[in-house]
Design a protein around this motif. Structure first.
Motif, mmCIF file in Angstrom:
data_model
loop_
_atom_site.group_PDB
_atom_site.id
_atom_site.type_symbol
_atom_site.label_atom_id
_atom_site.label_comp_id
_atom_site.label_asym_id
_atom_site.label_seq_id
_atom_site.Cartn_x
_atom_site.Cartn_y
_atom_site.Cartn_z
ATOM 1 N N THR A 21 37.167 35.748 -12.913
ATOM 2 C CA THR A 21 37.877 34.499 -12.678
ATOM 3 C C THR A 21 37.058 33.306 -13.146
ATOM 4 O O THR A 21 35.852 33.251 -12.934
ATOM 5 N N MET A 22 37.734 32.388 -13.808
ATOM 6 C CA MET A 22 37.117 31.132 -14.228
ATOM 7 C C MET A 22 37.888 30.006 -13.549
ATOM 8 O O MET A 22 39.087 30.127 -13.307
ATOM 9 N N GLY A 23 37.198 28.920 -13.273
ATOM 10 C CA GLY A 23 37.888 27.865 -12.554
ATOM 11 C C GLY A 23 37.277 26.508 -12.751
ATOM 12 O O GLY A 23 36.193 26.363 -13.321
ATOM 13 N N TRP A 24 38.020 25.522 -12.303
ATOM 14 C CA TRP A 24 37.572 24.135 -12.309
ATOM 15 C C TRP A 24 37.563 23.607 -10.883
ATOM 16 O O TRP A 24 38.504 23.835 -10.107
ATOM 17 N N TYR A 25 36.498 22.904 -10.573
ATOM 18 C CA TYR A 25 36.342 22.249 -9.284
ATOM 19 C C TYR A 25 35.998 20.791 -9.551
ATOM 20 O O TYR A 25 35.600 20.434 -10.663
ATOM 21 N N ARG A 26 36.145 19.952 -8.550
ATOM 22 C CA ARG A 26 35.789 18.550 -8.737
ATOM 23 C C ARG A 26 35.157 17.990 -7.471
ATOM 24 O O ARG A 26 35.409 18.478 -6.367
ATOM 25 N N GLN A 27 34.352 16.970 -7.689
ATOM 26 C CA GLN A 27 33.703 16.312 -6.564
ATOM 27 C C GLN A 27 33.715 14.808 -6.799
ATOM 28 O O GLN A 27 33.126 14.313 -7.763
ATOM 29 N N ALA A 28 34.422 14.123 -5.919
ATOM 30 C CA ALA A 28 34.472 12.669 -5.962
ATOM 31 C C ALA A 28 33.328 12.112 -5.119
ATOM 32 O O ALA A 28 32.819 12.791 -4.221
ATOM 33 N N PRO A 29 32.920 10.887 -5.377
ATOM 34 C CA PRO A 29 31.823 10.289 -4.599
ATOM 35 C C PRO A 29 32.107 10.315 -3.106
ATOM 36 O O PRO A 29 33.190 9.927 -2.664
ATOM 37 N N GLY A 30 31.147 10.813 -2.354
ATOM 38 C CA GLY A 30 31.277 10.857 -0.906
ATOM 39 C C GLY A 30 32.165 11.954 -0.374
ATOM 40 O O GLY A 30 32.444 12.000 0.829
ATOM 41 N N LYS A 31 32.619 12.833 -1.251
ATOM 42 C CA LYS A 31 33.519 13.908 -0.811
ATOM 43 C C LYS A 31 32.934 15.268 -1.139
ATOM 44 O O LYS A 31 32.019 15.394 -1.961
ATOM 45 N N GLU A 32 33.483 16.292 -0.490
ATOM 46 C CA GLU A 32 33.084 17.658 -0.752
ATOM 47 C C GLU A 32 33.651 18.118 -2.105
ATOM 48 O O GLU A 32 34.682 17.622 -2.570
ATOM 49 N N ARG A 33 32.967 19.066 -2.707
ATOM 50 C CA ARG A 33 33.500 19.683 -3.919
ATOM 51 C C ARG A 33 34.743 20.490 -3.541
ATOM 52 O O ARG A 33 34.729 21.225 -2.549
ATOM 53 N N ASP A 57 40.889 31.371 -23.159
ATOM 54 C CA ASP A 57 40.887 32.113 -24.413
ATOM 55 C C ASP A 57 39.778 33.148 -24.290
ATOM 56 O O ASP A 57 38.598 32.820 -24.428
ATOM 57 N N ASN A 58 40.152 34.377 -24.008
ATOM 58 C CA ASN A 58 39.146 35.405 -23.765
ATOM 59 C C ASN A 58 38.331 35.722 -25.016
ATOM 60 O O ASN A 58 37.164 36.106 -24.910
ATOM 61 N N ALA A 59 38.916 35.551 -26.177
ATOM 62 C CA ALA A 59 38.176 35.807 -27.417
ATOM 63 C C ALA A 59 37.051 34.792 -27.607
ATOM 64 O O ALA A 59 36.029 35.093 -28.229
ATOM 65 N N LYS A 60 37.253 33.592 -27.072
ATOM 66 C CA LYS A 60 36.253 32.529 -27.201
ATOM 67 C C LYS A 60 35.459 32.328 -25.911
ATOM 68 O O LYS A 60 34.609 31.430 -25.849
ATOM 69 N N ASN A 61 35.769 33.126 -24.887
ATOM 70 C CA ASN A 61 35.092 32.979 -23.584
ATOM 71 C C ASN A 61 35.160 31.534 -23.091
ATOM 72 O O ASN A 61 34.171 30.970 -22.621
ATOM 73 N N THR A 62 36.326 30.958 -23.229
ATOM 74 C CA THR A 62 36.505 29.544 -22.924
ATOM 75 C C THR A 62 37.673 29.341 -21.962
ATOM 76 O O THR A 62 38.707 30.000 -22.093
ATOM 77 N N VAL A 63 37.483 28.425 -21.029
ATOM 78 C CA VAL A 63 38.560 28.032 -20.122
ATOM 79 C C VAL A 63 38.855 26.561 -20.346
ATOM 80 O O VAL A 63 37.942 25.769 -20.642
ATOM 81 N N TYR A 64 40.123 26.215 -20.233
ATOM 82 C CA TYR A 64 40.570 24.850 -20.475
ATOM 83 C C TYR A 64 41.278 24.307 -19.240
ATOM 84 O O TYR A 64 41.841 25.063 -18.439
ATOM 85 N N LEU A 65 41.263 22.989 -19.133
ATOM 86 C CA LEU A 65 42.058 22.329 -18.100
ATOM 87 C C LEU A 65 42.766 21.145 -18.753
ATOM 88 O O LEU A 65 42.121 20.157 -19.111
ATOM 89 N N GLN A 66 44.063 21.284 -18.943
ATOM 90 C CA GLN A 66 44.873 20.192 -19.471
ATOM 91 C C GLN A 66 45.341 19.347 -18.301
ATOM 92 O O GLN A 66 46.014 19.849 -17.401
ATOM 93 N N MET A 67 44.964 18.086 -18.325
ATOM 94 C CA MET A 67 45.281 17.184 -17.223
ATOM 95 C C MET A 67 46.232 16.103 -17.717
ATOM 96 O O MET A 67 45.859 15.297 -18.571
ATOM 97 N N ASN A 68 47.431 16.107 -17.211
ATOM 98 C CA ASN A 68 48.446 15.115 -17.566
ATOM 99 C C ASN A 68 48.785 14.259 -16.346
ATOM 100 O O ASN A 68 48.456 14.619 -15.213
ATOM 101 N N SER A 69 49.459 13.150 -16.599
ATOM 102 C CA SER A 69 49.879 12.242 -15.522
ATOM 103 C C SER A 69 48.716 11.942 -14.575
ATOM 104 O O SER A 69 48.847 12.008 -13.351
ATOM 105 N N LEU A 70 47.596 11.602 -15.157
ATOM 106 C CA LEU A 70 46.391 11.369 -14.361
ATOM 107 C C LEU A 70 46.559 10.187 -13.419
ATOM 108 O O LEU A 70 47.245 9.203 -13.736
ATOM 109 N N LYS A 71 45.916 10.321 -12.266
ATOM 110 C CA LYS A 71 45.945 9.288 -11.242
ATOM 111 C C LYS A 71 44.526 8.842 -10.930
ATOM 112 O O LYS A 71 43.574 9.615 -11.136
#
Length: 121
Positions: free
Chosen positions: A33-45, A72-86
């Motif tokens: 499994t591959m994933g994306w996480y985020r951490q904003a200032p003063g908040k937990e990841r 893309d398993n051939a490239k060992n790469t994970v992507y995150l497309q982010m639209n309608s950003l807030k």
């Protein structure tokens, strides 16, 4: 040894889009499994999205319908497309990889260095 190289962060306006990439390299037998996480200032990841080796996805509620994770398993790469950003999407985004160095070895997790995403007008 595994390395993760993240790219694609930056500044976007509300309603805009960004695409994050995370490329894995090194010595591993298999990628899990591959994933994306985020951490904003003063908040937990927090989890943003994950994708398993067979393509099953999971999203945090606030990004459903706006963000899309892919790999893309051939490239060992994970992507995150982010639209309608807030503005509340502003955070450091981290890539996480689960992998094995051999069939009989346990799953190991590895984190990227993080990439800043700022959503502001």
């Amino acid at each position: 040894q595994v390395q993760l190289v993240e790219s694609g962060g930056g500044l976007a306006q509300p309603g805009g889009s960004l695409r994050l990439s995370c490329a894995a390299s090194g010595s591993f037998f298999s990628l899990g499994t591959m994933g994306w996480y985020r951490q904003a200032p003063g908040k937990e990841r927090e989890l943003v999205a994950t994708i398993s080796s067979d393509g099953s996805t999971n999203y945090e509620d606030s990004v459903k319908g706006r963000f899309t994770i892919s790999r893309d398993n051939a490239k060992n790469t994970v992507y995150l497309q982010m639209n309608s950003l807030k503005p509340e999407d502003t955070a450091v985004y981290y890539c996480k990889l689960n992998y094995r160095t051999a069939r009989w070895r346990p799953v190991t997790s590895y984190w990227g260095q993080g990439t800043q995403v700022t959503v502001s007008s």
